[in-house]
Scaffold this motif. Structure first.
Motif, PDB file in Angstrom:
ATOM      1  N   VAL A 193      -5.641  -7.045   4.480  1.00 38.73           N
ATOM      2  CA  VAL A 193      -4.352  -6.362   4.424  1.00 38.73           C
ATOM      3  C   VAL A 193      -3.542  -6.705   5.670  1.00 38.73           C
ATOM      4  O   VAL A 193      -4.052  -6.617   6.786  1.00 38.73           O
ATOM      5  N   GLU A 194      -2.291  -7.127   5.445  1.00 38.40           N
ATOM      6  CA  GLU A 194      -1.402  -7.406   6.573  1.00 38.40           C
ATOM      7  C   GLU A 194      -0.047  -6.782   6.305  1.00 38.40           C
ATOM      8  O   GLU A 194       0.501  -6.936   5.223  1.00 38.40           O
ATOM      9  N   GLU A 195       0.490  -6.082   7.301  1.00 39.76           N
ATOM     10  CA  GLU A 195       1.801  -5.437   7.155  1.00 39.76           C
ATOM     11  C   GLU A 195       1.822  -4.516   5.938  1.00 39.76           C
ATOM     12  O   GLU A 195       2.779  -4.535   5.159  1.00 39.76           O
ATOM     13  N   ASP A 196       0.746  -3.724   5.762  1.00 38.82           N
ATOM     14  CA  ASP A 196       0.652  -2.792   4.628  1.00 38.82           C
ATOM     15  C   ASP A 196       0.701  -3.484   3.277  1.00 38.82           C
ATOM     16  O   ASP A 196       1.091  -2.883   2.279  1.00 38.82           O
ATOM     17  N   LYS A 197       0.300  -4.737   3.249  1.00 37.97           N
ATOM     18  CA  LYS A 197       0.378  -5.504   2.007  1.00 37.97           C
ATOM     19  C   LYS A 197      -0.925  -6.259   1.790  1.00 37.97           C
ATOM     20  O   LYS A 197      -1.512  -6.786   2.729  1.00 37.97           O
ATOM     21  N   VAL A 198      -1.393  -6.308   0.521  1.00 34.42           N
ATOM     22  CA  VAL A 198      -2.621  -7.025   0.199  1.00 34.42           C
ATOM     23  C   VAL A 198      -2.381  -8.531   0.285  1.00 34.42           C
ATOM     24  O   VAL A 198      -1.463  -9.058  -0.346  1.00 34.42           O
ATOM     25  N   VAL A 199      -3.213  -9.209   1.076  1.00 34.14           N
ATOM     26  CA  VAL A 199      -3.105 -10.660   1.213  1.00 34.14           C
ATOM     27  C   VAL A 199      -3.687 -11.314  -0.039  1.00 34.14           C
ATOM     28  O   VAL A 199      -4.737 -10.905  -0.524  1.00 34.14           O
ATOM     29  N   GLU A 200      -2.999 -12.302  -0.573  1.00 33.41           N
ATOM     30  CA  GLU A 200      -3.404 -12.978  -1.810  1.00 33.41           C
ATOM     31  C   GLU A 200      -3.537 -11.981  -2.965  1.00 33.41           C
ATOM     32  O   GLU A 200      -4.512 -12.002  -3.717  1.00 33.41           O
ATOM     33  N   PHE A 201      -2.541 -11.129  -3.077  1.00 38.52           N
ATOM     34  CA  PHE A 201      -2.528 -10.095  -4.117  1.00 38.52           C
ATOM     35  C   PHE A 201      -2.678 -10.712  -5.518  1.00 38.52           C
ATOM     36  O   PHE A 201      -3.435 -10.216  -6.348  1.00 38.52           O
ATOM     37  N   LEU A 233       0.835  -1.216   0.000  1.00 33.90           N
ATOM     38  CA  LEU A 233       0.000   0.000   0.000  1.00 33.90           C
ATOM     39  C   LEU A 233       0.867   1.262   0.000  1.00 33.90           C
ATOM     40  O   LEU A 233       0.879   2.052   0.937  1.00 33.90           O
ATOM     41  N   THR A 234       1.553   1.470  -1.089  1.00 41.83           N
ATOM     42  CA  THR A 234       2.508   2.574  -1.226  1.00 41.83           C
ATOM     43  C   THR A 234       1.897   3.944  -0.957  1.00 41.83           C
ATOM     44  O   THR A 234       2.569   4.817  -0.430  1.00 41.83           O
TER      45      THR A 234
END
Length: 109
Positions: free
Chosen positions: A89-97, A66-67
């Motif tokens: 979202v985990e650690e500012d990152k989409v899960v299963e992107f 999530l920049t």
DNA sequence: ACCCTGACCCAGG
DNA sequence: ACCTGGGCCAGGG
């Protein structure tokens, strides 16, 4: 009709991203033409802050990170908007992107 | 009309 | 695995 600039084209594509799906700056840039860099899409998203019709929270970087979150009203607003649509979202990152990734133009018909 | 600034991404060493 | 350079648009002062 009015002359369209690159930013307007970017906004149009972003508006097509389905609820609960996400895409990346680079994917949008590639879809609109290889002559445009992904960075330019980032510029467009920054300038879109005033336009509520553009679901900017559905655009992340190539790694699903999530920049742009710090450019929302609050540091957590982007994540909250995604989670409200069922995107984890985990650690500012989409899960299963990879699974939620929407390729611009691929599902238009 | 110049200068600055800003959510990216890939290739090569 | 680290760093570097190149591509790139639009708005505001």
């Amino acid at each position: 009709m009015p002359e369209r600039n690159f930013f307007a084209d970017v906004y149009e594509v972003v508006r097509l991203i389905p609820v609960g799906r996400v895409t990346s700056y680079g994917a949008i840039a590639h879809y609109l033409g290889a002559r445009h860099g992904a960075r330019t899409v980032g510029y467009a998203m920054l300038a879109a802050h005033a336009d509520a019709s553009v679901p900017a929270h559905r655009v992340v970087n190539r790694l699903g990170h999530l920049t742009g979150r710090l450019h929302f009203a609050t540091p957590t607003a982007m994540q909250e908007a995604l989670e409200a649509e069922g995107v984890r979202v985990e650690e500012d990152k989409v899960v299963e992107f990879g699974k939620l990734f929407w390729e611009p133009g691929a599902e238009l018909g």
